[in-house]
Design a protein around this motif. Structure first.
Motif, PDB file in Angstrom:
ATOM      1  N   GLU A 107       0.801  -1.205   0.180  1.00  0.00           N
ATOM      2  CA  GLU A 107       0.000   0.167  -0.173  1.00  0.00           C
ATOM      3  C   GLU A 107       0.859   1.291  -0.048  1.00  0.00           C
ATOM      4  OE1 GLU A 107      -3.202   0.868   2.258  1.00  0.00           O
ATOM      5  OE2 GLU A 107      -4.599  -0.645   0.998  1.00  0.00           O
ATOM      6  N   LEU A 108       1.876   1.297   0.797  1.00  0.00           N
ATOM      7  CA  LEU A 108       3.171   2.207   0.919  1.00  0.00           C
ATOM      8  C   LEU A 108       3.433   2.486  -0.562  1.00  0.00           C
ATOM      9  CD1 LEU A 108       4.406   1.888   4.266  1.00  0.00           C
ATOM     10  CD2 LEU A 108       2.876   3.640   3.754  1.00  0.00           C
ATOM     11  N   LEU A 109       4.000   1.444  -1.035  1.00  0.00           N
ATOM     12  CA  LEU A 109       4.439   1.544  -2.380  1.00  0.00           C
ATOM     13  C   LEU A 109       3.374   2.042  -3.581  1.00  0.00           C
ATOM     14  CD1 LEU A 109       6.885  -1.553  -2.672  1.00  0.00           C
ATOM     15  CD2 LEU A 109       7.516   0.765  -2.233  1.00  0.00           C
ATOM     16  N   ASN A 110       2.256   1.704  -3.526  1.00  0.00           N
ATOM     17  CA  ASN A 110       1.358   2.232  -4.334  1.00  0.00           C
ATOM     18  C   ASN A 110       1.242   3.640  -4.238  1.00  0.00           C
ATOM     19  OD1 ASN A 110       0.699  -0.354  -5.395  1.00  0.00           O
ATOM     20  ND2 ASN A 110      -0.903  -0.805  -3.887  1.00  0.00           N
ATOM     21  N   LEU A 111       1.064   4.043  -2.840  1.00  0.00           N
ATOM     22  CA  LEU A 111       1.202   5.679  -2.533  1.00  0.00           C
ATOM     23  C   LEU A 111       2.544   6.225  -3.412  1.00  0.00           C
ATOM     24  CD1 LEU A 111      -0.048   8.106  -1.174  1.00  0.00           C
ATOM     25  CD2 LEU A 111       1.365   7.346   0.549  1.00  0.00           C
ATOM     26  N   LYS A 112       3.422   5.469  -3.274  1.00  0.00           N
ATOM     27  CA  LYS A 112       4.961   6.208  -3.801  1.00  0.00           C
ATOM     28  C   LYS A 112       4.597   6.317  -5.371  1.00  0.00           C
ATOM     29  CE  LYS A 112       9.554   4.469  -4.928  1.00  0.00           C
ATOM     30  NZ  LYS A 112       9.245   4.513  -6.456  1.00  0.00           N
ATOM     31  N   ASP A 113       3.789   5.188  -6.023  1.00  0.00           N
ATOM     32  CA  ASP A 113       3.965   5.088  -7.522  1.00  0.00           C
ATOM     33  C   ASP A 113       2.624   5.861  -8.177  1.00  0.00           C
ATOM     34  OD1 ASP A 113       6.150   3.362  -7.499  1.00  0.00           O
ATOM     35  OD2 ASP A 113       4.896   1.612  -7.329  1.00  0.00           O
ATOM     36  N   SER A 114       1.899   6.421  -7.304  1.00  0.00           N
ATOM     37  CA  SER A 114       0.598   7.279  -7.733  1.00  0.00           C
ATOM     38  C   SER A 114       1.015   8.741  -8.113  1.00  0.00           C
ATOM     39  CB  SER A 114      -0.476   7.183  -6.583  1.00  0.00           C
ATOM     40  OG  SER A 114       0.092   8.046  -5.425  1.00  0.00           O
ATOM     41  N   GLU A 115       0.301   9.375  -8.594  1.00  0.00           N
ATOM     42  CA  GLU A 115       0.681  10.839  -8.607  1.00  0.00           C
ATOM     43  C   GLU A 115       0.087  11.739  -7.485  1.00  0.00           C
ATOM     44  OE1 GLU A 115      -1.343  11.826 -12.274  1.00  0.00           O
ATOM     45  OE2 GLU A 115      -0.161  10.796 -13.551  1.00  0.00           O
ATOM     46  N   ILE A 116      -0.354  11.027  -6.336  1.00  0.00           N
ATOM     47  CA  ILE A 116      -0.745  11.612  -5.193  1.00  0.00           C
ATOM     48  C   ILE A 116       0.454  12.063  -4.464  1.00  0.00           C
ATOM     49  CG2 ILE A 116      -2.228  11.748  -3.119  1.00  0.00           C
ATOM     50  CD1 ILE A 116      -3.926   9.520  -4.507  1.00  0.00           C
ATOM     51  N   GLU A 117       0.645  13.217  -3.947  1.00  0.00           N
ATOM     52  CA  GLU A 117       1.623  13.591  -2.916  1.00  0.00           C
ATOM     53  C   GLU A 117       1.780  12.764  -1.714  1.00  0.00           C
ATOM     54  OE1 GLU A 117       3.308  17.479  -0.306  1.00  0.00           O
ATOM     55  OE2 GLU A 117       1.314  17.502  -1.290  1.00  0.00           O
ATOM     56  N   ILE A 118       3.251  12.334  -1.335  1.00  0.00           N
ATOM     57  CA  ILE A 118       3.185  11.524  -0.356  1.00  0.00           C
ATOM     58  C   ILE A 118       3.391  12.295   1.001  1.00  0.00           C
ATOM     59  CG2 ILE A 118       4.815   9.935   0.905  1.00  0.00           C
ATOM     60  CD1 ILE A 118       6.092   9.164  -1.614  1.00  0.00           C
ATOM     61  N   THR A 119       2.309  12.369   1.721  1.00  0.00           N
ATOM     62  CA  THR A 119       2.056  13.274   3.083  1.00  0.00           C
ATOM     63  C   THR A 119       2.125  12.551   4.181  1.00  0.00           C
ATOM     64  OG1 THR A 119      -0.471  13.184   2.841  1.00  0.00           O
ATOM     65  CG2 THR A 119       0.817  14.876   1.948  1.00  0.00           C
ATOM     66  N   SER A 120       2.339  12.950   5.421  1.00  0.00           N
ATOM     67  CA  SER A 120       2.494  12.340   6.612  1.00  0.00           C
ATOM     68  C   SER A 120       1.031  11.551   7.028  1.00  0.00           C
ATOM     69  CB  SER A 120       2.798  13.242   7.866  1.00  0.00           C
ATOM     70  OG  SER A 120       4.088  13.791   7.689  1.00  0.00           O
ATOM     71  N   GLU A 121       0.119  12.447   6.689  1.00  0.00           N
ATOM     72  CA  GLU A 121      -1.115  12.042   6.747  1.00  0.00           C
ATOM     73  C   GLU A 121      -1.805  10.867   6.046  1.00  0.00           C
ATOM     74  OE1 GLU A 121      -0.614  15.114   6.263  1.00  0.00           O
ATOM     75  OE2 GLU A 121      -0.952  15.897   8.156  1.00  0.00           O
ATOM     76  N   ARG A 122      -1.353  10.849   4.650  1.00  0.00           N
ATOM     77  CA  ARG A 122      -1.506   9.742   4.069  1.00  0.00           C
ATOM     78  C   ARG A 122      -0.727   8.318   4.385  1.00  0.00           C
ATOM     79  NH1 ARG A 122      -1.499  13.726  -0.799  1.00  0.00           N
ATOM     80  NH2 ARG A 122      -3.987  13.845  -1.122  1.00  0.00           N
ATOM     81  N   VAL A 123       0.479   8.589   4.914  1.00  0.00           N
ATOM     82  CA  VAL A 123       1.161   7.552   5.103  1.00  0.00           C
ATOM     83  C   VAL A 123       0.826   6.955   6.725  1.00  0.00           C
ATOM     84  CG1 VAL A 123       3.579   6.770   6.013  1.00  0.00           C
ATOM     85  CG2 VAL A 123       3.370   8.170   3.974  1.00  0.00           C
ATOM     86  N   ALA A 124       0.392   7.888   7.715  1.00  0.00           N
ATOM     87  CA  ALA A 124      -0.277   7.626   8.796  1.00  0.00           C
ATOM     88  C   ALA A 124      -1.333   6.679   8.568  1.00  0.00           C
ATOM     89  CB  ALA A 124      -0.165   8.714   9.807  1.00  0.00           C
TER      90      ALA A 124
END
Length: 221
Positions: A140-157
């Motif tokens: 899930e974290l890698l999917n966030l990395k590969d998306s165009e969405i900004e990696i933020t503290s809130e999304r990671v948390a």
């Protein structure tokens, strides 16, 4: 700022990979250049991130019905007081028959079980299991990395907060399937990997039911 979240974001932003001879290699850093100090890399970020995630204190903790019943037959102590190699003193029912397992063995030392006696090693009888596997959290974290969405503290948390542990008996642990490829949704992971394999967690079921009712009420408003 949260140092743990910052470390994970740094991992994600610097995660690279390349293929060679049909294999994929993963590393943290820039393109490999052993003569340039700025290009020193760390290999196996998946393994390293997994170790970091396992060190995060888990707030969502459950005990299976069978594990809770067995524990109360042996002692009145708090089950969360013990871990892994801790010796548990038996204060009740020392003649109680339980199956003990060594390490990752899939079969009990004695298939019929034997008396627990005065004490036992916690991990011989009980096991901590991630309902949503760490491998799923990493994906899930890698999917966030590969998306165009900004990696933020809130999304990671939000992703990390899905981590939850259940204490089960070693015998139950051998029943759970699939072991790794599960849903990142807690309710679905529980239904398919636990409940389908007759590993019941009443406290989690009540929590999920209450959450569903609350969601329905919110939609009604």
């Amino acid at each position: 700022m949260n140092a743990a979240i910052d470390i994970i974001i740094t991992f994600l932003k610097n995660w690279n990979s390349y293929k060679e001879d049909g294999k994929t290699y993963e590393y943290l850093g820039r393109a490999s250049d052993k003569y340039n100090a700025e290009c020193i890399n760390l290999w196996s970020p998946r393994y390293l991130l997994g170790q970091i995630l396992r060190q995060i204190p888990v707030s969502k903790k459950y005990v299976s019905d069978k594990a809770q019943e067995l524990w109360h037959q042996l002692t009145d102590e708090d089950i969360w007081k013990y871990n892994y190699q801790d010796k548990v003193l038996v204060t009740k029912n020392k003649d109680f028959i339980a199956k003990k397992y060594k390490g990752a063995s899939k079969t009990a030392e004695d298939k019929e079980g034997k008396a627990v006696g005065n004490s036992f090693i916690f991990r011989e009888v009980f096991h901590d299991e991630h309902i949503i596997p760490i491998a799923v959290i990493i994906e899930e974290l890698l999917n966030l990395k590969d998306s165009e969405i900004e990696i933020t503290s809130e999304r990671v948390a939000k992703i990390i907060n899905k981590i939850c542990i259940c204490r089960i008996t070693k015998e139950e642990d051998r029943k759970i399937n699939p072991r790794y490829k599960r849903s990142s949704d807690l309710s679905e992971a529980y239904e398919t990997a636990y409940k389908l394999n007759k590993v019941k967690i009443t406290s989690l079921e009540e929590e999920l039911r209450n959450q569903k009712e609350k969601n329905n009420e919110d939609l009604g408003n």
